[in-house]
Design a protein around this motif. Structure first.
Motif, PDB file in Angstrom:
ATOM      1  N   TRP A  26       0.850  -1.206   0.000  1.00 25.87           N
ATOM      2  CA  TRP A  26       0.000   0.000   0.000  1.00 25.87           C
ATOM      3  C   TRP A  26       0.882   1.252   0.000  1.00 25.87           C
ATOM      4  CZ3 TRP A  26      -4.003   1.384   4.454  1.00 25.87           C
ATOM      5  CH2 TRP A  26      -4.711   2.518   4.086  1.00 25.87           C
ATOM      6  N   ALA A  27       1.925   1.252   0.819  1.00 30.25           N
ATOM      7  CA  ALA A  27       2.815   2.421   0.870  1.00 30.25           C
ATOM      8  C   ALA A  27       3.498   2.629  -0.494  1.00 30.25           C
ATOM      9  CB  ALA A  27       3.859   2.228   1.966  1.00 30.25           C
ATOM     10  N   GLN A 200      -6.496  -0.094  -2.992  1.00 29.88           N
ATOM     11  CA  GLN A 200      -7.208  -1.043  -3.858  1.00 29.88           C
ATOM     12  C   GLN A 200      -6.241  -1.766  -4.791  1.00 29.88           C
ATOM     13  OE1 GLN A 200     -11.055  -0.691  -4.646  1.00 29.88           O
ATOM     14  NE2 GLN A 200     -11.108  -0.030  -2.522  1.00 29.88           N
ATOM     15  N   ARG A 201      -5.267  -1.021  -5.325  1.00 27.33           N
ATOM     16  CA  ARG A 201      -4.285  -1.673  -6.211  1.00 27.33           C
ATOM     17  C   ARG A 201      -3.458  -2.687  -5.424  1.00 27.33           C
ATOM     18  NH1 ARG A 201      -3.788   3.697  -8.100  1.00 27.33           N
ATOM     19  NH2 ARG A 201      -1.905   4.073  -6.871  1.00 27.33           N
ATOM     20  N   ALA A 202      -3.022  -2.281  -4.244  1.00 29.35           N
ATOM     21  CA  ALA A 202      -2.203  -3.179  -3.418  1.00 29.35           C
ATOM     22  C   ALA A 202      -3.002  -4.426  -3.043  1.00 29.35           C
ATOM     23  CB  ALA A 202      -1.743  -2.443  -2.158  1.00 29.35           C
ATOM     24  N   PHE A 203      -4.255  -4.217  -2.690  1.00 27.69           N
ATOM     25  CA  PHE A 203      -5.089  -5.349  -2.277  1.00 27.69           C
ATOM     26  C   PHE A 203      -5.272  -6.322  -3.452  1.00 27.69           C
ATOM     27  CE2 PHE A 203      -8.910  -7.734  -1.482  1.00 27.69           C
ATOM     28  CZ  PHE A 203      -8.769  -8.085  -0.144  1.00 27.69           C
ATOM     29  N   ALA A 204      -5.564  -5.748  -4.625  1.00 32.24           N
ATOM     30  CA  ALA A 204      -5.784  -6.596  -5.808  1.00 32.24           C
ATOM     31  C   ALA A 204      -4.527  -7.409  -6.127  1.00 32.24           C
ATOM     32  CB  ALA A 204      -6.185  -5.725  -6.998  1.00 32.24           C
ATOM     33  N   ASP A 205      -3.365  -6.788  -5.990  1.00 36.99           N
ATOM     34  CA  ASP A 205      -2.113  -7.491  -6.323  1.00 36.99           C
ATOM     35  C   ASP A 205      -1.853  -8.648  -5.369  1.00 36.99           C
ATOM     36  OD1 ASP A 205      -1.714  -5.919  -8.483  1.00 36.99           O
ATOM     37  OD2 ASP A 205      -0.129  -4.672  -7.591  1.00 36.99           O
ATOM     38  N   GLN A 206      -2.094  -8.424  -4.073  1.00 41.17           N
ATOM     39  CA  GLN A 206      -1.832  -9.530  -3.154  1.00 41.17           C
ATOM     40  C   GLN A 206      -2.905 -10.621  -3.288  1.00 41.17           C
ATOM     41  OE1 GLN A 206      -3.476 -10.405  -0.044  1.00 41.17           O
ATOM     42  NE2 GLN A 206      -5.108  -9.016  -0.747  1.00 41.17           N
ATOM     43  N   LEU A 207      -4.133 -10.208  -3.633  1.00 41.08           N
ATOM     44  CA  LEU A 207      -5.189 -11.208  -3.835  1.00 41.08           C
ATOM     45  C   LEU A 207      -4.872 -12.077  -5.063  1.00 41.08           C
ATOM     46  CD1 LEU A 207      -7.981 -12.365  -3.073  1.00 41.08           C
ATOM     47  CD2 LEU A 207      -9.022 -10.562  -4.463  1.00 41.08           C
ATOM     48  N   ALA A 208      -4.273 -11.443  -6.078  1.00 39.43           N
ATOM     49  CA  ALA A 208      -3.934 -12.183  -7.303  1.00 39.43           C
ATOM     50  C   ALA A 208      -2.963 -13.322  -7.005  1.00 39.43           C
ATOM     51  CB  ALA A 208      -3.350 -11.235  -8.343  1.00 39.43           C
ATOM     52  N   VAL A 209      -2.118 -13.159  -5.991  1.00 41.88           N
ATOM     53  CA  VAL A 209      -1.190 -14.237  -5.618  1.00 41.88           C
ATOM     54  C   VAL A 209      -2.004 -15.448  -5.171  1.00 41.88           C
ATOM     55  CG1 VAL A 209       0.612 -14.952  -3.987  1.00 41.88           C
ATOM     56  CG2 VAL A 209       0.615 -12.615  -4.909  1.00 41.88           C
ATOM     57  N   PHE A 210      -3.033 -15.184  -4.378  1.00 40.19           N
ATOM     58  CA  PHE A 210      -3.856 -16.280  -3.864  1.00 40.19           C
ATOM     59  C   PHE A 210      -4.715 -16.887  -4.979  1.00 40.19           C
ATOM     60  CE2 PHE A 210      -7.959 -17.715  -2.199  1.00 40.19           C
ATOM     61  CZ  PHE A 210      -7.512 -18.802  -1.476  1.00 40.19           C
ATOM     62  N   THR A 211      -5.340 -16.033  -5.792  1.00 38.85           N
ATOM     63  CA  THR A 211      -6.241 -16.587  -6.815  1.00 38.85           C
ATOM     64  C   THR A 211      -5.463 -17.347  -7.887  1.00 38.85           C
ATOM     65  OG1 THR A 211      -6.332 -14.370  -7.766  1.00 38.85           O
ATOM     66  CG2 THR A 211      -8.239 -15.053  -6.563  1.00 38.85           C
ATOM     67  N   SER A 212      -4.249 -16.867  -8.247  1.00 33.21           N
ATOM     68  CA  SER A 212      -3.503 -17.593  -9.283  1.00 33.21           C
ATOM     69  C   SER A 212      -3.043 -18.943  -8.740  1.00 33.21           C
ATOM     70  CB  SER A 212      -2.335 -16.778  -9.824  1.00 33.21           C
ATOM     71  OG  SER A 212      -1.348 -16.676  -8.846  1.00 33.21           O
ATOM     72  N   LYS A 213      -2.752 -19.002  -7.463  1.00 30.83           N
ATOM     73  CA  LYS A 213      -2.346 -20.266  -6.859  1.00 30.83           C
ATOM     74  C   LYS A 213      -3.538 -21.233  -6.832  1.00 30.83           C
ATOM     75  CE  LYS A 213       0.244 -21.940  -2.919  1.00 30.83           C
ATOM     76  NZ  LYS A 213      -0.605 -22.999  -2.457  1.00 30.83           N
ATOM     77  N   SER A 214      -4.723 -20.700  -6.503  1.00 29.81           N
ATOM     78  CA  SER A 214      -5.915 -21.551  -6.452  1.00 29.81           C
ATOM     79  C   SER A 214      -6.243 -22.099  -7.844  1.00 29.81           C
ATOM     80  CB  SER A 214      -7.133 -20.791  -5.952  1.00 29.81           C
ATOM     81  OG  SER A 214      -6.798 -19.973  -4.895  1.00 29.81           O
ATOM     82  N   GLU A 215      -6.045 -21.230  -8.875  1.00 29.37           N
ATOM     83  CA  GLU A 215      -6.306 -21.672 -10.257  1.00 29.37           C
ATOM     84  C   GLU A 215      -5.412 -22.851 -10.602  1.00 29.37           C
ATOM     85  OE1 GLU A 215      -8.243 -19.984 -12.887  1.00 29.37           O
ATOM     86  OE2 GLU A 215      -9.229 -19.107 -11.134  1.00 29.37           O
ATOM     87  N   LYS A 216      -4.090 -22.691 -10.239  1.00 27.15           N
ATOM     88  CA  LYS A 216      -3.115 -23.737 -10.582  1.00 27.15           C
ATOM     89  C   LYS A 216      -3.459 -25.058  -9.903  1.00 27.15           C
ATOM     90  CE  LYS A 216       0.868 -20.837 -11.255  1.00 27.15           C
ATOM     91  NZ  LYS A 216       1.618 -20.084 -10.322  1.00 27.15           N
ATOM     92  N   ASN A 217      -4.019 -24.975  -8.703  1.00 31.74           N
ATOM     93  CA  ASN A 217      -4.303 -26.195  -7.941  1.00 31.74           C
ATOM     94  C   ASN A 217      -5.620 -26.866  -8.342  1.00 31.74           C
ATOM     95  OD1 ASN A 217      -1.968 -25.886  -6.602  1.00 31.74           O
ATOM     96  ND2 ASN A 217      -2.849 -24.884  -4.808  1.00 31.74           N
ATOM     97  N   ARG A 218      -6.324 -26.270  -9.294  1.00 35.51           N
ATOM     98  CA  ARG A 218      -7.625 -26.860  -9.694  1.00 35.51           C
ATOM     99  C   ARG A 218      -7.440 -28.162 -10.432  1.00 35.51           C
ATOM    100  NH1 ARG A 218     -11.644 -22.218 -11.838  1.00 35.51           N
ATOM    101  NH2 ARG A 218     -12.007 -21.284  -9.836  1.00 35.51           N
TER     102      ARG A 218
END
Ligand code: GTB
Length: 218
Positions: A26-27, A200-218
């Motif tokens: 965020w900073a 919002q940008r910072a939040f989206a970027d860190q969330l993308a780490v989680f969602t891309s990992k979840s996609e890979k594990n599908r």
């Protein structure tokens, strides 16, 4: 050269932005500094290469050329000194904003951490439920005081600063407890912080780490 920060490869918060890399992200967004992220696993954090950057084997770390920093507060303090946008120009206002960074980390956060730790460590003990109101009341004391100081202002000391960034992130740790909601001005303050485009940008970027990992594990 872009600075590099470290973050959890797999955050236990499942992308809620509660781990401390979120503060640093965020900073960085607030000051408009592009950055790279190196994701680390729990075991990598305890290995020599990471321990050279962070003696306690944690995230976040911050590397900028040959400068390596740890401790989210110190990293944000460094960014606020190097870039405009997180601390006021006026020396006294700057000092007061720094006070709020310290207040967030050393006065407001400790009882919150104690509540969290108590649940992890003692949640299954028979006396946990009896101790809980005392832990929550200790937080309420600080929230009440903070709420009184904030009053109907948008930010703790006029313009948004690194002190607000840190305070909003610390208060976010109470999400799900209902404690911040007992103080409507604090609740609105947290939402004001979260509404900032840099957040919002910072939040989206860190969330993308989680969602891309979840996609890979599908
Ligand atoms: N004082 C340091 C700072 O401010 O930088 C504290 C750093 C710290 O606690 N890092 C944690 C860590 O690396 C991650 S943020 N832990 C691993 C370890 O110690 O082995 C704390 C955190 C983690 C997870 C959640 N969550 O899932 O909700 C929230 C906060």
């Amino acid at each position: 050269m872009k600075p590099v920060i470290t973050a959890f490869e797999s955050s236990p918060d499942r992308g809620q932005g509660l781990a401390r890399d979120m503060r640093v992200r965020w900073a960085l967004e607030e000051v408009g500094q592009p950055y790279d992220v190196r994701l680390v696993s729990f075991s990598e954090m305890k290995q020599a290469a990471h321990l050279r950057l962070h003696p306690f084997g944690q995230i976040p770390t911050y590397e900028e050329g040959d400068l390596a920093l740890f401790e989210s507060g110190a990293i944000i303090f460094h960014l606020a000194h190097r870039h405009a946008g997180l601390l006021p120009e006026d020396a006294n206002a700057r000092a007061r904003a720094i006070v709020w960074m310290f207040a967030a980390l050393s006065t407001i956060e400790p009882p919150i951490v104690e509540l969290e730790q108590s649940e992890y460590v003692d949640g299954d003990k028979p006396w946990y439920k009896e101790r809980l109101p005392m832990l929550e009341d200790r937080i309420r004391v600080r929230l009440g005081e903070l709420s009184n100081r904030l009053g109907d202002a948008d930010w703790l000391d006029r313009a948004f600063s690194a002190g607000d960034l840190m305070m909003v992130m610390v208060l976010r740790r109470l999400e799900g407890t209902g404690l911040v909601e007992e103080y409507p001005n604090l609740s609105a303050y947290v939402e004001r912080g979260k509404a900032r485009p840099a957040y919002q940008r910072a939040f989206a970027d860190q969330l993308a780490v989680f969602t891309s990992k979840s996609e890979k594990n599908r």
